[in-house]
Design a protein around this motif. Sequence first.
Motif, short mmCIF file in Angstrom:
data_model
loop_
_atom_site.label_atom_id
_atom_site.label_comp_id
_atom_site.label_asym_id
_atom_site.label_seq_id
_atom_site.Cartn_x
_atom_site.Cartn_y
_atom_site.Cartn_z
N ASP A 82 30.85 50.56 60.84
CA ASP A 82 30.73 51.85 60.15
C ASP A 82 31.33 51.83 58.74
O ASP A 82 31.32 52.84 58.04
N GLY A 83 31.88 50.68 58.33
CA GLY A 83 32.43 50.56 56.98
C GLY A 83 33.78 51.20 56.79
O GLY A 83 34.27 51.28 55.65
N SER A 84 34.42 51.61 57.86
CA SER A 84 35.69 52.33 57.73
C SER A 84 36.81 51.47 57.15
O SER A 84 37.79 52.00 56.62
N ASP A 85 36.69 50.15 57.25
CA ASP A 85 37.71 49.27 56.69
C ASP A 85 37.23 48.52 55.45
O ASP A 85 37.89 47.60 54.98
N SER A 86 36.10 48.94 54.90
CA SER A 86 35.61 48.35 53.65
C SER A 86 36.10 49.21 52.50
O SER A 86 35.43 50.13 52.04
N LEU A 87 37.32 48.93 52.04
CA LEU A 87 38.03 49.78 51.10
C LEU A 87 38.59 48.97 49.93
O LEU A 87 38.79 47.77 50.04
N ALA A 88 38.85 49.66 48.85
CA ALA A 88 39.50 49.02 47.70
C ALA A 88 41.00 49.28 47.75
O ALA A 88 41.45 50.33 48.21
N ARG A 89 41.76 48.31 47.27
CA ARG A 89 43.22 48.44 47.21
C ARG A 89 43.71 47.82 45.91
O ARG A 89 43.13 46.86 45.39
N GLN A 90 44.77 48.37 45.40
CA GLN A 90 45.34 47.85 44.16
C GLN A 90 46.18 46.62 44.48
O GLN A 90 47.08 46.66 45.32
N VAL A 91 45.89 45.50 43.81
CA VAL A 91 46.68 44.28 43.97
C VAL A 91 47.94 44.39 43.14
O VAL A 91 49.06 44.18 43.63
N VAL A 92 47.79 44.71 41.85
CA VAL A 92 48.91 45.00 40.95
C VAL A 92 48.44 46.07 39.98
O VAL A 92 47.24 46.20 39.71
N ASP A 93 49.37 46.84 39.43
CA ASP A 93 48.96 47.84 38.45
C ASP A 93 48.82 47.23 37.07
O ASP A 93 49.08 46.04 36.86
N GLU A 94 48.41 48.06 36.11
CA GLU A 94 48.12 47.57 34.77
C GLU A 94 49.36 47.11 34.00
O GLU A 94 49.25 46.45 32.96
N LYS A 95 50.54 47.41 34.51
CA LYS A 95 51.78 47.01 33.84
C LYS A 95 52.30 45.66 34.32
O LYS A 95 53.23 45.10 33.74
N HIS A 96 51.71 45.14 35.39
CA HIS A 96 52.21 43.90 35.99
C HIS A 96 52.06 42.70 35.06
O HIS A 96 52.94 41.84 34.99
N TRP A 97 50.93 42.63 34.36
CA TRP A 97 50.66 41.48 33.47
C TRP A 97 50.34 42.05 32.10
O TRP A 97 49.21 42.04 31.64
N LEU A 125 38.56 53.17 40.93
CA LEU A 125 39.49 54.27 41.22
C LEU A 125 40.94 53.85 40.99
O LEU A 125 41.82 54.70 40.89
N HIS A 126 41.18 52.54 40.93
CA HIS A 126 42.54 52.03 40.71
C HIS A 126 42.62 51.29 39.38
O HIS A 126 41.63 50.79 38.86
N GLY A 127 43.84 51.16 38.87
CA GLY A 127 44.08 50.41 37.65
C GLY A 127 44.56 49.01 37.94
O GLY A 127 44.79 48.63 39.09
N GLY A 128 44.74 48.22 36.87
CA GLY A 128 45.25 46.86 37.02
C GLY A 128 44.22 45.93 37.62
O GLY A 128 43.06 45.93 37.24
N PHE A 129 44.66 45.12 38.57
CA PHE A 129 43.75 44.26 39.33
C PHE A 129 43.55 44.87 40.71
O PHE A 129 44.51 45.29 41.37
N VAL A 130 42.29 44.91 41.15
CA VAL A 130 41.94 45.65 42.37
C VAL A 130 41.05 44.78 43.25
O VAL A 130 40.09 44.16 42.77
N ALA A 131 41.36 44.75 44.54
CA ALA A 131 40.55 44.03 45.51
C ALA A 131 39.72 45.01 46.32
O ALA A 131 40.18 46.11 46.65
N TRP A 132 38.49 44.62 46.60
CA TRP A 132 37.64 45.36 47.55
C TRP A 132 37.50 44.48 48.78
O TRP A 132 36.83 43.46 48.75
N ASP A 133 38.21 44.86 49.84
CA ASP A 133 38.16 44.11 51.09
C ASP A 133 36.86 44.44 51.81
O ASP A 133 36.57 45.61 52.09
N MET A 134 36.07 43.41 52.15
CA MET A 134 34.76 43.64 52.73
C MET A 134 34.80 44.38 54.06
O MET A 134 33.93 45.18 54.37
N GLY A 135 35.86 44.15 54.85
CA GLY A 135 35.96 44.79 56.15
C GLY A 135 35.05 44.14 57.17
O GLY A 135 34.20 43.30 56.84
N VAL A 136 35.24 44.54 58.44
CA VAL A 136 34.44 43.97 59.54
C VAL A 136 33.80 45.04 60.40
O VAL A 136 32.88 44.75 61.17
#
Length: 417
Positions: free
Chosen positions: A187-202, A173-184
Amino acid sequence: MDLDNLMKGCLVCTATAPVNIAVVKYWGKRDTQLILPVNSSLSGTIDMESMRSKTTAVASMEFKEDKMWLNGAEEDMSKSKRLSNVLRAIRERAQTVTDKDGKVLVKAEDWPKYRVQIVSENNFPTAAGLASSASGFACLTRCLASLYNVQEKVPGELTAIARQGSGSACRSLHGGFVAWDMGVEADGSDSLARQVVDEKHWPEMRVLILVVNKGRKETSSTSGMQLTVETSPLIKYRADVVVPQRMKAMEEAIQKRDFEAFADLTMADSNQFHAVCLDTLPPIFYMNDTSKRIIHMVHAMNKAAGRKIAAYTFDAGPNAVIYLLEKDMNRVLETFLHYFKPQSASVADFVTDTTKISNADDFKDVSGDAEDSIDADLRKQRFIDVLGPVDSTLNVARIIVSKLGEGAKTIEQRNTF
């Protein structure tokens, strides 16, 4: 479904989503129902000009049931819990839809009267270790969210929905480099993906995809990873000790655009992922002899160059993904062409470069020449004295040239009201 001649009262949405290729691998679930991973992961999003899923969804009160077609074949939605989970999660969040002039088309409370018909296609082989489920479910999530006018109440909410279709889909769902944080949370409410940097960063980052096998893999990722969790002692050490350290180091390397560190981490994680597969009982073999040859080639090229010029990674399949920088693109690509392009194939037929970022068309074709007849400069350019002769028994079907790109997006919305 005829998308050009729809009945009145339809809402139509089309979206596209990219493939993502992990540099820190996701392998193993701690909850198979919610698709919660045993470790965090990180990936690069591949430019959609090279590889993408495209999905069109049509909603109408006239439809009697939900239907879906994938690559021209109708899917039995009643047998796919993952499809049902994504559709249900979107419908629970459906909002009122208006046109550009503010006219109400569908009230939120009327959505239960609507059914959807969905057409999805990939422009690359499905279930061949090329992350088709990730792009497919990311595309489905983005498309349905736009169709039903779903708005995120918390950042990353849509990634949690996509995750219920295919774990890695959350990263597409995100561009560039993306992390999926496993969460703890259970119910999985904190197991989400976040963009580390966008596709223009590197912007110098490039990607080569060596398609070794276009067929379906013998062991699916879903069944393979659960077998690993159940039988591999190594998976716990990887999840608890190795990956947390590697995630931190990988994010730092990406932020600093440190290719040396990035390459070492990428290759090490790919190696350990496949070591975990081999540690499974019975062992899972995703790579083949061509895959192993590519690994040896990359290490030999890096040693001969005196620095890291390429980094390999292999997902659950034999296909190789090579991360490299723009300045090294042509030399590395030319070397792979020398060793893997069939004599009967033209460069244009063998290399797919829709982004036009390589000089593949200018390469001198010496595939039919005797090794000792190739001049010294070309031998050095292609690492021939380091890599040795071509082995015609090792085959690559084609090479895809790409770069990092943006995440899933809606490309069209219309209605026939």
